[in-house]
Design an enzyme around this catalytic site. Structure first.
Site, PDB file in Angstrom:
ATOM      1  CD  GLU A 138      38.578  33.922  40.513  1.00 42.08           C
ATOM      2  OE1 GLU A 138      38.774  32.926  39.841  1.00 42.08           O
ATOM      3  OE2 GLU A 138      38.006  34.951  40.074  1.00 42.08           O
ATOM      4  CD  GLU A 147      43.615  40.787  42.233  1.00 47.22           C
ATOM      5  OE1 GLU A 147      42.495  40.489  42.705  1.00 47.22           O
ATOM      6  OE2 GLU A 147      43.888  40.715  41.031  1.00 47.22           O
TER       7      GLU A 147
END
Length: 630
Positions: A138, A147
């Site tokens: 995640e 990210e």
């Protein structure tokens, strides 16, 4: 371990020694100060991941990339009926230590192998015995790619996973929509805003966009006032997790326009399909989209600004939108115009600073205060002592005759100096900090006027009272000040207001059910501290802590989840209208609009939470006409 931080008073970088702390105690501190706590309180997210992981079936080896607190690893271990080996990697040391503590407390240290490293550092046969049969991860931000999900997936599929390995999530789809919003336009088009203001001040040179961070920004778009939806939502692109994604992609989309207007921005969000069948999903969509998840603060929608004053669109027309991405960012082109572009300059203006510079009320207050200050008597030297240019430009336009206006910009180089010269060409720039100034810098004369907004870029998103650094600077410069100097601002006042904030509270406390979406003030604003800039800081502050007490009248019944704190800066004690407020006393004076300063995005404000872990409600009930002692 040595950790770098910025000194709250001086603005200088310094190194502090941080204790190791083992696996307990201090390991939870980063959790309280980060978005991890909000993620753990996101029940919709937790339910979706738990359901999807339970559907993948039993596997011998599960890999968790970016494990954080270890929640997904625990879900996998439980779903596999405690018969699998889970390898979890986490590169951030405080989170790794906290995950060890979580696993130990849950009795899974033997089943979950924790690695303090990034997934790209893992070697099969060295760090793990074999490739994994399933992947859970995640590592997503509001944009989706920021990210590093693409390089992480590519590395995992090439080196760490077996062929056809199960993945949770399965894929993600990014959606977008054209919107018209005067509020969003005023946030970024400083040139257009200044054309409307016509107040004689100019902070947007012709090459302004080379200094502006013209890229995506995360927002709670439901709280943006007066936003008009111009188009149907359209699919921007799809990212598959079950296979190695492409490093780059480009997608041509035909967007149907429903209403005529000016498109100022594109709003984007993503929908996460966690299982292969498409039955378990999670969405970051705004509330006007069916299937949107509950409010949270760790994932928001993204806003992509269209350049300048936007793009005119006609009802029932069709626009060509080209969506492209690389490993870490997304780009939108509309009819050949770039919607998002990073600054080409080494010096950048943030979105918040751009909005401050274009705030007509703020400009008027500072301009009026400085005009009065510089018109009071014959002055010699005027010194600007903060990172903002608004005081400098106002002083230059007001100063008469022999008044010399100078500013301290010790860290300003190249592109920053170019911007300073383009906006305030007559400003004398001194490349020193306050500690190293001498009378020789002013030809032996004293400084008659010390000005600031105050604004320090380092503290743009910090606690509201961090801008009191101006007071410290004023104290440092005391030997150089004249006998009766003019100080603007002359006072700083710390205000508070008790509020009912269930959604913000939900995102920062233990898991508890909170119904609806509500926020309201339970008390009138109350002053807590007053700081006199005309006096030296050392004459007011004593060593240690002081106990401050205020009796506050409660005006509305409700659960008090916290106290909103903000600073007001008094520019002229004789004129109550010349006050810069970063808070809620007068919406017209806010440094940043109230609509974006609510529900967890307080920016110039800060919430103090009432925390009493012995109280099952974790908040205090207040009734009208009672007094709250703070």
């Amino acid at each position: 371990m040595l950790q770098q931080r910025v000194n709250a008073l001086t603005g200088e970088s310094e190194w502090i020694l941080v204790g190791d702390g083992g696996d307990g105690g201090d390991a939870s501190d980063p959790l309280a100060e980060s978005s991890y706590l909000d993620m753990l309180n996101d029940r919709a997210r937790n339910r979706a991941f738990s359901s999807a992981i339970a559907k993948v079936g039993r596997h011998g080896h599960v890999l968790d990339i970016g494990a954080g607190t270890g929640l997904l690893s625990l879900m996998a271990w439980r779903a596999m009926e405690e018969q699998c080996q889970v390898t979890a990697c986490e590169s951030f040391l405080p989170m790794y230590k906290l995950a060890r503590k979580v696993c130990r407390d849950n009795g899974t240290m033997g089943a979950i192998k924790l690695l303090h490293m990034g997934s790209d550092e893992i070697k099969v046969g060295v760090d793990i015995s074999s490739k994994a049969d399933a992947l859970v991860c995640e590592i997503l931000d509001s944009e989706l790619l920021g990210e590093g999900i693409i390089p992480s997936l590519r590395n995992a599929h090439e080196h760490l996973l077996r062929p056809n390995a199960a993945t949770v999530p399965y894929r993600a789809t990014v959606y977008a929509q054209l919107v018209e919003s005067d509020f969003l336009w005023r946030l970024h088009d400083l040139q257009g805003v200044e054309d409307q203001l016509q107040d004689g001040l100019a902070f947007a040179p012709n090459d302004f966009y080379s200094y502006f961070k013209h890229r995506q920004h995360a927002f709670h778009v439901d709280e943006i006032p007066g936003m008009k939806l111009l188009s149907e939502p359209f699919e921007a692109f799809v990212l598959d997790f079950y296979r190695a994604p492409d490093v780059r992609g480009e997608f041509n989309q035909a967007v149907h326009v429903n209403f005529s207007g000016t498109a100022h921005a594109i709003v984007s969000w993503w929908v996460l399909q966690l299982d292969k069948d498409g039955l378990v999903c999670y969405s970051t969509a705004p509330r006007w989209i069916r299937g949107a998840s509950e409010w949270c603060d760790h994932w928001k929608q993204c806003v992509w600004f269209l350049p300048g004053q936007g793009v005119s669109v006609e009802e029932q027309s069709e626009l060509r939108v080209v969506v492209s991405h690389d490993e870490a960012s997304v780009r939108y082109d509309i009819n050949g115009g770039v919607c998002c572009n990073s600054s080409a300059s080494g010096f950048e203006l943030s979105l918040q600073r751009c909005r401050m510079l274009g705030d007509g009320s703020r400009r008027s207050i500072i301009q009026s205060a400085i005009q009065k200050a510089l018109g009071e008597r014959e002055l010699g030297n005027c010194l600007i002592r903060d990172d903002g240019l608004m005081s400098a430009v106002c002083a230059l336009s007001t100063a008469h005759g022999s008044c010399h206006v100078a500013g301290l910009f010790p860290g300003c180089r190249r592109d920053g100096l170019k911007y300073l010269e383009s906006v305030a060409s007559k400003l004398s720039i001194i490349h020193k900090d306050g500690k190293h100034l001498t009378g020789d810098d002013f030809k032996g004369h004293k400084v008659d006027v010390l000005l600031g907004e105050p604004y320090y870029a380092t503290y743009e998103h910090a606690l509201p009272w961090k801008q009191l650094r101006f007071w410290y600077e004023r104290t440092t410069l005391s030997p150089l000040l004249s006998e009766n100097p003019i100080i603007v601002p002359c006072f700083g006042i710390l205000y508070g207001m008790a509020c009912h904030l269930p959604d913000l509270w939900q995102s920062r406390c233990r898991l508890e059910e909170v119904d609806g979406f509500d926020h309201r003030s339970l008390t009138k604003p109350f002053s807590l501290l007053e700081f006199n800039m005309r006096q030296e800081e050392s004459k007011w502050i004593c060593k240690g802590y002081s106990i401050l007490s205020s009796l506050v009248s409660v005006v509305k019944t409700g659960l008090c989840h916290g106290v909103v704190l903000w600073m007001d800066w008094v520019m002229d004690p004789e004129n109550k209208d010349l006050v810069l407020s970063t808070g809620l006393l007068n919406p017209r004076r806010q440094a940043f609009p109230k609509a974006t300063a609510s529900h967890g995005d307080f920016r110039a404000q800060r919430v103090l939470r009432f925390t009493d872990w012995r109280d099952q409600h974790h908040s205090r009930g207040l009734k009208p006409q009672t007094l709250l002692c703070i």
